[in-house]
Enzyme design. Structure first.
Site, PDB file in Angstrom:
ATOM      1  CB  SER A   1     -12.530  13.892 -36.064  1.00 32.92           C
ATOM      2  OG  SER A   1     -11.799  14.851 -36.800  1.00 32.92           O
TER       3      SER A   1
ATOM      4  CB  SER B   1     -12.804  17.474 -39.685  1.00 37.90           C
ATOM      5  OG  SER B   1     -11.408  17.305 -39.522  1.00 37.90           O
TER       6      SER B   1
ATOM      7  CE  LYS C   1      -9.995  21.001 -38.644  1.00 37.13           C
ATOM      8  NZ  LYS C   1     -11.223  20.175 -38.665  1.00 37.13           N
TER       9      LYS C   1
ATOM     10  CB  SER D   1     -14.489  20.814 -40.857  1.00 37.11           C
ATOM     11  OG  SER D   1     -13.196  21.301 -40.550  1.00 37.11           O
TER      12      SER D   1
END
Length: 278
Positions: free
Chosen positions: A40, A42, A119, A226
């Site tokens: 993805s 994010s 992250k 996100s």
């Protein structure tokens, strides 16, 4: 008879070789490095959809989360790491544990679903984290921000799942130029990285999150796209992440493909091969 015996021995040796290879690969993945494919957007522009990297599992020591999940839907295999290695959970924390640093890009297990997320580590135990008008505040102090122009990409389906990028100048038609304003954010320990902005939304204005002892607070660099610690788990976010759920640190991109398959060599991003993650 001798020929059949030789064939049988050769088959047994082949099976043994495959088993040994799988065991060696399993030990390597469990103890040292785990492959991870970015699905993805994010973490744009630090990580792009289609980046392939290895996660350094030695960085923070080991816990049950170091054990890989084995999922092969085609034959009905779904063995979660917690089912396989839940016995490794320990009150005293991680084995050979080392503390992560603010600003590290970390792979961790979602506290509820067990899915792997990637992250940036923003909040340490005891920190007070808040977003005020889109600016990250840590322990009551806003982080340093510098303008860094725009991040530009083509408005088109991205990766195997065909995600379309969100654009600050949107809506943008197929094949158009999708823009996001970019800033360089510098954390209190001096770690600097790019962050992207799409528009004003609820996640730009939050209350104060006080990180509990033994937990961490994570955010994506693509701040408006996100699902991270700013959202509670019940709302699709990750909330606070326990230390035992850390899998490892992402240090370097090994390979990158902008296409729907890594086999489409004409979509390879040669400028991202072996690129350090900052």
């Amino acid at each position: 008879m001798a020929s059949k015996t030789k064939q049988g021995s050769a088959f047994v040796e082949t099976v043994k070789t495959i088993v040994y290879a799988l065991l060696i690969a399993g030990v390597f993945r469990t103890l040292f490095f785990q492959p991870f494919w970015i699905p993805s957007g994010s973490m744009k522009d630090t990580l792009l959809i289609g980046d392939f990297l290895f996660v350094n599992k030695m960085a923070y020591g080991y816990s049950y989360a170091s054990c890989p999940s084995i999922r092969i839907p085609a034959i009905g295999i779904n063995l979660d790491a917690e089912k396989l290695c839940g016995f490794l959970k320990r009150d005293e924390g991680r084995f050979l544990g080392r503390e992560p640093e603010r600003g590290d890009v970390v792979v961790f297990r979602h506290p509820v679903t067990g899915a792997d997320f990637i992250k940036r580590l923003i909040g340490l135990p005891g920190d007070r984290i808040q977003m005020i008008n889109g600016v990250l505040n840590i322990n009551g102090t806003p982080v340093k921000l510098e303008d860094a122009g725009y991040f530009e990409e083509i408005s088109e389906p991205q990766g195997p799942q065909g995600y379309r990028p969100r654009c600050e100048n949107g809506p943008v038609g197929e094949g158009g130029s999708c823009l996001k304003s970019r800033k360089i954010e510098t954390l209190p320990n001096g770690v600097s990285h790019d962050i992207l902005n799409i528009g004003d939304q609820a996640s730009d204005h939050t209350g104060v999150y006080t990180v509990p002892e033994g937990y961490y607070f994570f955010m994506g660099d693509n701040r408006d796209n996100s699902a991270d610690s700013r959202l509670p788990q019940a709302a699709g976010g990750v909330g606070f992440v326990p230390a035992e759920n850390l899998v490892g640190r992402a240090d370097r991109i090994m390979f990158s493909s902008a296409g729907r398959s890594m086999l489409f060599f004409w979509t390879w991003r040669g400028d991202r091969f072996f690129k350090a993650i900052k």
